[in-house]
Design a protein around this motif. Sequence first.
Motif, short mmCIF file in Angstrom:
data_model
loop_
_atom_site.label_atom_id
_atom_site.label_comp_id
_atom_site.label_asym_id
_atom_site.label_seq_id
_atom_site.Cartn_x
_atom_site.Cartn_y
_atom_site.Cartn_z
N ASP A 10 0.80 -1.15 0.09
CA ASP A 10 -0.08 -0.19 0.00
C ASP A 10 0.74 1.27 0.00
OD1 ASP A 10 0.98 -0.52 2.49
OD2 ASP A 10 -0.97 -0.31 3.52
N THR A 11 2.10 1.00 0.67
CA THR A 11 2.84 2.16 0.78
C THR A 11 3.48 2.58 -0.83
OG1 THR A 11 4.68 0.66 1.31
CG2 THR A 11 3.77 2.32 3.13
N ASP A 12 3.33 1.73 -1.82
CA ASP A 12 4.03 2.01 -2.97
C ASP A 12 2.84 2.75 -3.96
OD1 ASP A 12 6.40 0.56 -2.75
OD2 ASP A 12 5.27 -1.19 -2.83
N ILE A 13 1.65 2.74 -3.49
CA ILE A 13 0.54 3.32 -4.33
C ILE A 13 0.83 4.74 -4.63
CG2 ILE A 13 -1.98 3.86 -4.34
CD1 ILE A 13 -2.53 1.10 -3.07
N ASP A 14 1.50 5.60 -3.73
CA ASP A 14 1.61 7.03 -4.08
C ASP A 14 2.63 7.17 -5.32
OD1 ASP A 14 0.23 7.99 -1.86
OD2 ASP A 14 1.84 8.21 -0.57
N LYS A 15 3.50 6.23 -5.33
CA LYS A 15 4.59 6.27 -6.70
C LYS A 15 3.57 6.54 -7.71
CE LYS A 15 7.82 3.86 -3.77
NZ LYS A 15 8.33 2.49 -3.87
N VAL A 16 2.66 5.32 -7.73
CA VAL A 16 1.89 5.03 -9.00
C VAL A 16 1.24 6.41 -9.24
CG1 VAL A 16 0.30 3.61 -10.23
CG2 VAL A 16 1.82 2.74 -8.36
N ILE A 17 0.50 6.91 -8.30
CA ILE A 17 -0.36 8.05 -8.57
C ILE A 17 0.39 9.15 -9.03
CG2 ILE A 17 -1.96 9.62 -7.18
CD1 ILE A 17 -3.10 6.88 -7.74
N TYR A 18 1.68 9.36 -8.54
CA TYR A 18 2.69 10.35 -8.89
C TYR A 18 2.94 10.16 -10.23
CZ TYR A 18 6.62 13.63 -9.26
OH TYR A 18 7.36 14.49 -9.77
N GLY A 19 3.34 9.00 -10.67
CA GLY A 19 3.40 8.52 -11.93
C GLY A 19 2.48 9.20 -13.00
#
Length: 386
Positions: A349-358
């Motif tokens: 779940d902590t990786d989702i921010d990176k996807v949203i940023y991309g």
Amino acid sequence: MYNFNFQNPTQIIFGKDRLDEISKHIPEGVKVLILFGGGSAKKYGTLEKVKTSLPKRVLFEFGGIEPNPRYETLMKAVELVKKHEIEFLLAVGGGSVIDGTKFISMASTCSEHESLTLLHRGAGAIPITKALPIGVVLTLPATGSEMNAFAVISHGDSKYAVMSPLTYPKFSILDPSLTFTLPATQVANGVADAFVHVIEQYVTFPVNASFQDSMAEGILRNLIEIGRKTIDNPADYDLRANLMWNATMALNGLVGSGVPQDWSVHTIGHELTALFGVDHAKSLAIVLPSLWQIRKEKKRKKLIRFAEKVWGIDEENDEIKIDLAISKTREFFESLGIKTRLSDYGILDTDIDKVIYGLKSKGFNALSETNDLTLDISRKILENAL
Ligand code: NZQ
Ligand code: ZN
């Protein structure tokens, strides 16, 4: 049905033992650059056969185009093209080699700075008026790249889709027996990728397009029928042939003409590949069931039709019908050996921010056939996919 133009100029040369016909399609005396991937074309003898089929041409080779082809690699081929004044590009491989070759065909006609603009902002951003002609020897049925004008190229932490009608292959040799050597995981990827290509052009909203809908449903049913069988019977020519032709037809413009298209699953999936190295098709199998769960009201009518026509679900209650169609689709991917949860790939779940940023950095904040799939909804889809 919406208005549309349809033109697909790629000549398909389909069937067994047709590699030696390449010479009919590339003029004698021409300088040809043969492009391939990490070694399968060499290892299984396809490259050698291609070279033998092309006497009286000046042949050059460029190997090492990686899955999810990288800009830097492709620019090395561009250097070679410019240095030797190559006149024809011949891609021997799957979607990555073909896409890479398409990019090289355009980048070879412009400066390095223009090539980067082409990648980041698309072919409309610079005056691409010519591209080198391309031929294809397909070794992996999946992307449809052998009969379309798209290329997906990786640069930094991102994947970029580039499209120009100048990059339709002049011809593509589709010999199903060249796919006997594929590992099971690549066969599964091909089935899932082709499946989702059709879905992105079909599960939107109805516009009374009976040909496109029936054709889409036919391809989906075929893929369900032959997907697992092809993995279990790797030496069966007919299964290979059907997989190859269904995958090509899934993304050559026919199913998508005159109908709304979505492509949200691909757009979100591309971020998962770019950031975490998940195979392209596997990224789609993660996003699709989750996206449908979140967006089932938007896609209600088409999901009901999909449930009935593709899965043959005979059920009175529409809610149950839709839910069953979604779970059957997830089970289908899993039956191919493709996991459908982010956590299966170590994505947290902590990786989702990176996807949203991309997604945000590329302006993908209004996805879908109705342009209302916001970044918040993308986040929900990803959270639901954990
Ligand atoms: O590199 P080599 O050694 O050749 O091995 C490849 C690669 O490791 C191997 N392979 C290919 N043919 C083989 C074989 N191994 C044994 N026997 C054979 N006959 O398979 C591996 C994967 O190859 P790749 O070309 O990366 O797979 P695929 O065809 O699935 O292509 C994926 C790429 O296409 C893009 C994806 O984003 C991804 O970059 N897409 C392109 C599209 C288009 N142009 O329309 C649409 C798609 O949605 C997709 O985005
Ligand atoms: Zn795809």
